[in-house]
Design a protein around this motif. Sequence first.
Motif, PDB file in Angstrom:
ATOM      1  N   GLY A 177      -6.442   1.753  10.639  1.00 32.15           N
ATOM      2  CA  GLY A 177      -7.536   0.827  10.343  1.00 32.15           C
ATOM      3  C   GLY A 177      -8.270   1.185   9.064  1.00 32.15           C
ATOM      4  O   GLY A 177      -8.918   0.347   8.451  1.00 32.15           O
ATOM      5  N   HIS A 178      -8.133   2.456   8.654  1.00 28.22           N
ATOM      6  CA  HIS A 178      -8.824   2.899   7.440  1.00 28.22           C
ATOM      7  C   HIS A 178      -7.873   3.149   6.285  1.00 28.22           C
ATOM      8  O   HIS A 178      -8.111   4.008   5.434  1.00 28.22           O
ATOM      9  N   CYS A 195     -10.717  -1.619   3.786  1.00 24.85           N
ATOM     10  CA  CYS A 195      -9.783  -1.105   4.795  1.00 24.85           C
ATOM     11  C   CYS A 195      -9.277  -2.274   5.660  1.00 24.85           C
ATOM     12  O   CYS A 195      -9.935  -3.309   5.760  1.00 24.85           O
TER      13      CYS A 195
HETATM   14 ZN   LIG Z   1     -12.469   2.168   6.711  1.00 22.92          ZN
END
Ligand SMILES: [Zn+2]
Length: 330
Positions: A177-178, A195
């Motif tokens: 997710g990042h 992100c």
């Molecule tokens: Zn992030």
Amino acid sequence: MNLTSNVDQSLQASGKVLLGLDIGGTKTAALVVDERLNQLSAISRPTETGNPEGLVAGVIATVREALKNAQIPASELIGIGVAVPGLVDPHRGVVELAVNLNLESYPLGRALAVELGAPAYLENDVRTAAMGAYQFARQEEPLRHLAYLSIGTGIAAGLVLSGQLYRGANGMAGEIGHIVVEPQGPMCGCGMAGCFEAVASGTAIARMGQKQMDLGGQLITAEFVYKAASQGHEAAKAIIQQVSVYLSQAIQLLIMAYDVEKVVLGGGVTKPGPAFLEPILGQLSLLRAQSALAEAMLPATKVTILPAGYNAGVWGAIMLATGTPVYAPA
Ligand SMILES: [Zn+2]
């Protein structure tokens, strides 16, 4: 804790019942099963998040209610699996940090084990759900390698590789997710911009709906945006189209990086089912049309959604409770 066993092994203990707990920021789900994994009871109760002692007391009350429903005394428990939304040390049974539960460096495993008289195994909630997704998917067909992609208020993945949960060096494996996909994009809670989580999570979809759907002050959720899109709302359709491009990229990333046999999608945003999945599959088919590699690696059959009635969190916690919670060291 047995570190060398794996998820594929059948339950070896000769005991009686297992307990799976999924402790979320708002609700705690408890599942009691017998040694053949037949469900005996399942309940969900609000989580007490005021302080650690209150949280444990609330969880214990939920467990006792679940055991009572199953007509099982606590003395029959042989293992407890616990999914926690945060960073955990499964070897020490410590919750390092779970902001939504108000826990930091807290020995939750020991607290539950002492109260309930059985070993407790802790794991991060998405990693646990990956084990639950694996347990589900391998009943449909034999498989060894699976990625679970959770799309909810945030985005994260969990990996089961060679039948074992893969945690990585710090228990962070799968935090895709990042990964930055849109450097000029909106700020993410992690401090970076653009992100996956900032452009394709439920939070991001709701934010885009609020901004682009022109519905005045109405509170808009991701589910609402999907519904509006399926009813032909142009701005909603554009949002879902863009989000599906990002999510197909996340799926492609998981398949290309780990050569998994399945990517299972779960989390609150997947609730619309086919309306959620179809635009993603559409994106993957565009890739397949361009390349023999994509054709071979990204068939639509690799990507599925968890059925609405299946709680991957508590079933993954049951897998933890079997004492087969983590990757096998080489
Ligand atoms: Zn992030």
